[in-house]
Every structure is written in C-alpha cells, then in structure tokens.
Design an enzyme around this catalytic site. Structure first.
Site: not given
Ligand SMILES: C[C@@H]1NC(=O)N[C@@H]1CCCCCC(=O)O
Length: 216
Positions: A17-19, A40, A44, A116
C-alpha cells in the site's frame, strides 16, 4: 532545487500500500495549501491492470504522470525494474542516472519519492532501495507495512536497513476491530517504534516540517 521537506515512502515489501499511502500524504498536504511534487524513479507494472503508480501519484499531486516517472523508466512487466529491463531487452539502470533524473520544480514544500518493491528489492542494476534512500538523504521515511499477520517480522527486519533515518511506520489496512491488528501496533509501540494507523494524520506524522511553527 530540493523540496523543503523530502519524504521517502518505502515498504516492507511489494503491494503493502505504498502508493495508496503516498497519495493520501500528498492530498493532505495539498489540502493545507502546500506545494507538493512526487517522483517514482522507476516503476514496473502489469499492463492493462488499472492505473500505474505514476498515474495514481500524479492524480494526487496534480502532476502529469510522465513528470512523476519518466516514460523510459516505466516497464510493463511486474518484476523489479532492473529485472524487467533485462527481460524486455532494454538498457540497464544505474543509480547515478536515476538520481540525476530526479528534478524538482522550485518552491516545493513537500517532495515525495516512492520506492519500488521492498527495501532490499533492486531498483537499478547497481543498487537496491536502501542505497537509493541513502543517496536521497530524506528528512523522513514513511515505512508502509500491512497491519495483519507477518507485520512484526516485516517491520522489525526492515528497520535496521533504515538506521540513521527518521522513520515513521504506517500500518496499512488497520482494522481496530481486529485484536491481531491492535496487538501488532501495541507491540511495535512498546519496542519504541513510531507507529501510526490513522490515515487522517499521515501527513502530519510523515512531514511535521509542513506544519509551520506558530510565531512566538
Ligand atoms: C510491480 C511493482 N511495481 C513497481 O513499481 N514495483 C513493484 C515491483 C516489485 C519488485 C519486487 C522484487 C523483489 O523483491 O523480488
């Protein structure tokens, strides 16, 4: 030009859930009238599966996705970016190049960099996210972890990689009705780890420099 406050959003692993957390921080800072930008360095993704991270982050910060992640650093294959580059027959990634592509507009109050994968996932052929974070020398790192089973190991094994950084842990998908979630939070707090489960105060936790100190 470096943002006034540079925040890295990292994760204990991929798909924690980083984004989502980064978007909430950006929105909260914008609601407070702060100038925000997000990067970012490489991403990918599975093609045809909804919005890319750069598209979601750009929607939250008000920037075009190609400013968030340069198109030549986007790899339509769900692997670590350098591995995806190899698999797609594209040129290798180097940390120095990623760093030189990180350009911020003037006057940014809050700059967010989302990594990422997990901390030890390779981000380039010569570096993992730990090294990227060292090079960025952020004001704070928001370490996103899942709130459920496996949280203690995920957080406790990630923290040594961030030694020397100011770290705030965010337990994502926290549900106060679940005893495991509550006990996970309390266990980490008891160990002296800074933990928050409250998305409403995420920006305040992750970027206290954004709240101007009252005069006098
Ligand atoms: C697909 C996800 N999107 C993205 O930009 N990074 C993730 C890639 C995760 C790589 C994890 C590699 C590893 O640690 O094994």
């Amino acid at each position: 030009m470096r943002p006034r406050w540079l925040l890295v959003v990292a994760g204990t692993g991929t798909e924690v859930g980083k984004t989502w957390a980064a978007c909430r921080v950006l929105e909260q800072a914008r609601w407070r009238g702060r100038c925000v930008a997000v990067r970012k360095p490489a991403q990918s993704y599975r093609e045809g599966e909804g919005l890319t991270d750069a598209q979601q982050l750009g929607a939250a910060s008000g920037e075009a996705p190609q400013r968030v992640c340069p198109p030549h650093r986007g790899y339509p294959l769900a692997m670590a970016p350098p591995m995806a580059a190899d698999a797609l027959g594209r040129s290798p990634l180097w940390l120095d190049e990623l760093m030189s592509e990180l350009v911020w507009p003037a006057g940014v109050d809050l700059g967010v960099v989302e990594t990422a994968g997990g901390l030890y996932s390779p981000i380039t052929h010569d570096a993992d996210n730990v090294r990227l974070i060292e090079r960025l020398a952020p004001d704070a790192v928001l370490l996103v972890a899942d709130a459920g089973l496996g949280t203690l190991n995920a957080v406790r094994s990630s923290l040594p990689a961030l030694e020397g950084q100011h770290v705030e842990v965010f337990l994502n998908r926290f549900d106060a009705a679940q005893e495991l979630h509550r006990r996970n939070r309390d266990w980490l707090l008891r160990e002296g780890i800074r933990v928050t489960t409250d998305v409403e105060i995420l920006a305040e936790m992750a970027a206290p420099g954004l709240i101007p100190s009252s005069p006098g």
